[in-house]
Design an enzyme around this catalytic site. Structure first.
Site, PDB file in Angstrom:
ATOM      1  N   HIS A 126       0.903  -1.162   0.021  1.00  0.00           N
ATOM      2  CA  HIS A 126      -0.032  -0.114   0.109  1.00  0.00           C
ATOM      3  C   HIS A 126       0.685   1.262  -0.083  1.00  0.00           C
ATOM      4  O   HIS A 126       0.244   2.504  -0.075  1.00  0.00           O
ATOM      5  CB  HIS A 126      -0.795  -0.101   1.199  1.00  0.00           C
ATOM      6  CG  HIS A 126      -2.032  -1.005   1.212  1.00  0.00           C
ATOM      7  ND1 HIS A 126      -2.729  -1.212   0.236  1.00  0.00           N
ATOM      8  CD2 HIS A 126      -2.192  -1.971   2.281  1.00  0.00           C
ATOM      9  CE1 HIS A 126      -3.635  -2.261   0.266  1.00  0.00           C
ATOM     10  NE2 HIS A 126      -3.234  -2.694   1.757  1.00  0.00           N
ATOM     11  N   ASP A 163      -2.519 -10.576  -2.437  1.00  0.00           N
ATOM     12  CA  ASP A 163      -3.268 -10.216  -1.080  1.00  0.00           C
ATOM     13  C   ASP A 163      -5.059  -9.716  -1.500  1.00  0.00           C
ATOM     14  O   ASP A 163      -5.152  -9.714  -2.573  1.00  0.00           O
ATOM     15  CB  ASP A 163      -2.575  -8.941  -0.697  1.00  0.00           C
ATOM     16  CG  ASP A 163      -2.750  -8.166   0.764  1.00  0.00           C
ATOM     17  OD1 ASP A 163      -2.040  -8.569   1.601  1.00  0.00           O
ATOM     18  OD2 ASP A 163      -3.832  -7.674   1.038  1.00  0.00           O
TER      19      ASP A 163
END
Ligand SMILES: [Zn+2]
Length: 307
Positions: A126, A163
């Site tokens: 992220h 993910d």
């Protein structure tokens, strides 16, 4: 096949508060399961070095690197994002995590290992070039991929992200970079609410609704990822290995199990063997159910090591 396992005790010292799901017990759960399954002696353990600033700067801005360093507190916590805090050890833990991915890349390209797994935290996918978010400070996989391209001179690398959350940071780093093909699936709509519109032709995003199970994920990978990977012919593959799409994981709502992670890893390994001398560097991202995380990493490592 020889598989490297990169980690460091300093990765356990970073913590973001007593109840935070991204906790050091995650790394212990992984190592416990490696021992319980008898595969610990079959993989090669190495301590991760601290990443050099030049490595970070291949993805992140100098101003952002300085900001993270200056934000690290001498005691207590410093908030860097609504769900991302630093403690006095976070800076060095983040350097170890990025250092692991770079060292693993060097080791695999040098031929010391066929492939490697970095059991590290904080995670990375992220983290954008100038922004920390979602438990991530530096984008470990993006830094390793740039290292392979810019330092080792590879022409094409693929990034696989399984993910449950979209890897917005990796997309921000590589959208439009034709040397990189990024293949991901993720729950949608879901945090970080990005990725459902492919930003560039080198992004292969597969948004999937909550409660999607492994068979549907496998079908989509077979139909969409694998032809794109075959056409791209990557010289090395990097994996953002998050295990929070597991059906026992409470941070996501997908239905994967260990066998799905084994299957996905075998597909990635087959592509790597065909085009990339088998070269894979995989880095831990999410995965918050401790038991499911440990079991899933065992499945992933067994497939990487062809055990
Ligand atoms: Zn995640």
């Amino acid at each position: 096949m020889a598989t490297g396992f990169f980690t460091h005790p300093e990765c356990r010292l970073h913590e973001m508060g007593q109840w935070h799901p991204e906790c050091s017990a995650r790394l212990s759960a992984i190592e416990d399961q490696l021992i319980a399954n008898g595969i610990d002696p079959l993989i090669h353990h190495e301590w991760a070095p601290l990443a050099e600033e030049a490595s970070l700067a291949r993805v992140h801005t100098r101003a952002y690197i300085d900001f993270v360093r200056d934000t690290a507190p001498e005691q207590g916590y410093a908030e860097i994002d609504a769900d991302t805090q630093m403690n006095p050890h976070s800076w060095r833990a983040a350097l170890r995590a990025a250092g692991a991915s770079v060292a693993a890349t060097d080791a695999v390209i040098a031929g010391r290992y066929d492939n490697a797994f970095c059991s590290v935290r904080p995670p990375g996918h992220h983290a954008e070039p100038a922004r920390a978010m979602g438990f991530c400070f530096f984008n470990n996989v993006a830094i390793a991929a740039r290292h392979a391209l810019d330092v080792h001179g590879l022409a094409r690398v693929a990034i696989i992200d399984f993910d449950v959350h979209h890897g917005n940071g990796t997309e921000a780093a590589f959208a439009g970079d034709e040397r990189v093909l990024m293949c991901s699936f993720f729950q949608h709509p879901f945090y970080p609410f990005s990725g459902f519109d492919n930003q560039a032709p080198n992004m292969v995003n597969l948004p999937m609704p909550a409660r999607t199970r492994g068979m549907e994920v496998r079908e989509a990978i077979d139909l969409i990822w694998l032809p794109r990977l075959g056409a791209f012919r990557p010289q090395m593959i990097f994996v953002s290995a998050g295990f929070d799409a597991h059906r026992e994981d409470e941070l996501g709502n997908m239905g994967l199990v260990e066998d799905d992670y084994a299957w996905i890893t075998r597909q990635v390994r087959d592509v790597a063997v065909r085009y990339a001398n088998g070269r894979i560097v995989s880095c831990l991202e999410g995965g918050y159910s401790l038991s499911a995380l440990g079991r899933s990493v065992v499945a992933h490592l067994k497939a990487l090591a062809n055990l």
